[in-house]
Design a protein around this motif. Structure first.
Motif, PDB file in Angstrom:
ATOM      1  N   ASP A  26       0.835  -1.207   0.000  1.00 36.98           N
ATOM      2  CA  ASP A  26       0.000   0.000   0.000  1.00 36.98           C
ATOM      3  C   ASP A  26       0.860   1.244   0.000  1.00 36.98           C
ATOM      4  O   ASP A  26       0.621   2.196  -0.754  1.00 36.98           O
ATOM      5  CB  ASP A  26      -0.910   0.015   1.240  1.00 36.98           C
ATOM      6  N   ASP A 145      -9.170   9.269  -6.909  1.00 36.29           N
ATOM      7  CA  ASP A 145      -7.920   8.786  -6.319  1.00 36.29           C
ATOM      8  C   ASP A 145      -6.824   8.910  -7.371  1.00 36.29           C
ATOM      9  O   ASP A 145      -7.106   9.184  -8.545  1.00 36.29           O
ATOM     10  CB  ASP A 145      -8.068   7.328  -5.852  1.00 36.29           C
ATOM     11  N   ASP A 146      -5.572   8.700  -6.936  1.00 35.65           N
ATOM     12  CA  ASP A 146      -4.490   8.830  -7.916  1.00 35.65           C
ATOM     13  C   ASP A 146      -4.329   7.566  -8.760  1.00 35.65           C
ATOM     14  O   ASP A 146      -4.169   7.656  -9.969  1.00 35.65           O
ATOM     15  CB  ASP A 146      -3.153   9.213  -7.239  1.00 35.65           C
ATOM     16  N   THR A 150      -4.472  -2.779  -6.986  1.00 38.38           N
ATOM     17  CA  THR A 150      -5.279  -4.005  -6.933  1.00 38.38           C
ATOM     18  C   THR A 150      -6.774  -3.704  -7.123  1.00 38.38           C
ATOM     19  O   THR A 150      -7.537  -4.564  -7.518  1.00 38.38           O
ATOM     20  CB  THR A 150      -5.122  -4.703  -5.571  1.00 38.38           C
ATOM     21  N   GLY A 151      -7.171  -2.477  -6.778  1.00 34.17           N
ATOM     22  CA  GLY A 151      -8.590  -2.113  -6.797  1.00 34.17           C
ATOM     23  C   GLY A 151      -9.259  -2.313  -5.453  1.00 34.17           C
ATOM     24  O   GLY A 151     -10.443  -2.008  -5.288  1.00 34.17           O
ATOM     25  N   THR A 153      -8.936  -0.714  -2.570  1.00 34.58           N
ATOM     26  CA  THR A 153      -9.383   0.528  -1.915  1.00 34.58           C
ATOM     27  C   THR A 153     -10.693   1.007  -2.529  1.00 34.58           C
ATOM     28  O   THR A 153     -11.623   1.428  -1.813  1.00 34.58           O
ATOM     29  CB  THR A 153      -8.298   1.611  -2.052  1.00 34.58           C
TER      30      THR A 153
HETATM   31  O1  LIG Z   1      -5.791  -0.351  -5.711  1.00 32.98           O
HETATM   32  P1  LIG Z   1      -5.126  -0.510  -4.393  1.00 32.98           P
HETATM   33  O2  LIG Z   1      -4.281  -1.749  -4.318  1.00 32.98           O
HETATM   34  O3  LIG Z   1      -6.082  -0.406  -3.250  1.00 32.98           O
HETATM   35  O4  LIG Z   1      -4.050   0.645  -4.246  1.00 32.98           O
HETATM   36  C1  LIG Z   1      -4.323   1.985  -4.589  1.00 32.98           C
HETATM   37  C2  LIG Z   1      -4.330   2.848  -3.374  1.00 32.98           C
HETATM   38  O5  LIG Z   1      -3.005   2.814  -2.785  1.00 32.98           O
HETATM   39  C3  LIG Z   1      -2.523   4.139  -2.651  1.00 32.98           C
HETATM   40  O6  LIG Z   1      -2.868   4.639  -1.407  1.00 32.98           O
HETATM   41  P2  LIG Z   1      -1.829   4.708  -0.217  1.00 32.98           P
HETATM   42  O7  LIG Z   1      -2.582   4.771   1.038  1.00 32.98           O
HETATM   43  O8  LIG Z   1      -0.806   3.637  -0.355  1.00 32.98           O
HETATM   44  O9  LIG Z   1      -1.032   6.028  -0.550  1.00 32.98           O
HETATM   45  P3  LIG Z   1      -1.425   7.545  -0.258  1.00 32.98           P
HETATM   46  O10 LIG Z   1      -1.574   7.655   1.223  1.00 32.98           O
HETATM   47  O11 LIG Z   1      -0.270   8.278  -0.824  1.00 32.98           O
HETATM   48  O12 LIG Z   1      -2.689   7.841  -0.973  1.00 32.98           O
HETATM   49  C4  LIG Z   1      -3.250   4.923  -3.710  1.00 32.98           C
HETATM   50  O13 LIG Z   1      -3.279   6.304  -3.409  1.00 32.98           O
HETATM   51  C5  LIG Z   1      -4.620   4.290  -3.720  1.00 32.98           C
HETATM   52  O14 LIG Z   1      -5.479   4.859  -2.739  1.00 32.98           O
END
Ligand SMILES: O=P(O)(O)OC[C@H]1O[C@H](OP(=O)(O)OP(=O)(O)O)[C@H](O)[C@@H]1O
Length: 198
Positions: A26, A145-146, A150-151, A153
């Motif tokens: 993550d 989101d950025d 995996t999808g 979140t």
């Molecule tokens: O599709 P997934 O596998 O769920 O991953 C995507 C998520 O992981 C990152 O968040 P993260 O909390 O790692 O980083 P950030 O705090 O910089 O947003 C990104 O910003 C997404 O929210």
């Protein structure tokens, strides 16, 4: 130091601080398989999984560029939704989705909500909408989101919104590493799909 070496160092540092592979994945926006490989590379003798690490700090650290890419995300969503009912609330997923959602909401004068994913709440392991911003119940929401790795979140927030009588209308991301058209039935609008061709 190469970018691969930097990733290995970051992964090993996080591992030595007690983070699990999932938490490291993550944190670094990588798959768990890739983190496992980074942590064991040279020992297990296994080939690197097909994954990419995206560094967009050139854009995320510059408010002018951030505004530009937020406008592109909104235009991408609106181009596909001319005929449909609009949205009234933009939800940014903490952390990286928040500045993007803020700028998108400001551009169209929409409400702004913030979602804290469960992975940021090690105690309760549940996600939540911040009480300091807009509510989401009875609202038509655009999730921002950025990136999609995996999808997980986005699946989590879509299910959260439906449980709380909110309607997720679309999902806007900059980068989609899975190449998905929808998540839990909600259309995905990505600016860039990241694919390996080898
Ligand atoms: O599709 P997934 O596998 O769920 O991953 C995507 C998520 O992981 C990152 O968040 P993260 O909390 O790692 O980083 P950030 O705090 O910089 O947003 C990104 O910003 C997404 O929210």
């Amino acid at each position: 130091m190469s970018s691969l070496e930097e990733l290995m160092t970051k992964a090993k540092d996080l591992h030595s601080e007690g983070h699990s592979s999932g938490q490291i994945a993550d944190e670094l926006s990588l798959s768990v398989d890739t983190v496992t490989w980074l942590l064991t590379q040279g020992k297990a003798g296994i080939a690197a999984p097909k994954d990419v690490h995206i560094d967009w700090t050139t854009v995320s650290s510059n408010s002018t560029l951030l505004g530009g890419i937020s406008s592109m995300m909104l235009a991408n969503f609106e181009a596909a939704n001319e005929e449909e009912e609009g949205i009234d609330t933009v939800i940014g997923i903490s952390v990286s989705g928040v500045p993007l959602a803020t700028m998108i909401a400001a551009e169209d004068g929409l409400n702004l909500a913030i979602y804290h994913p469960s992975k940021h709440n090690p105690e309760g392991k549940i996600g939540s909408i911040s009480g300091n911003f807009s509510k989401v119940s009875q609202r038509r929401c655009l999730i921002v989101d950025d990136c999609i790795t995996t999808g997980n979140t986005l699946t989590e927030i879509v299910n959260y919104l439906r449980r709380h009588k909110s309607t997720p209308v679309g999902i806007c991301v900059i980068f989609d590493k899975r190449g998905v058209r929808e998540i839990e039935g909600v259309p995905v609008y990505s600016l860039f799909t990241i694919k390996r061709i080898d």
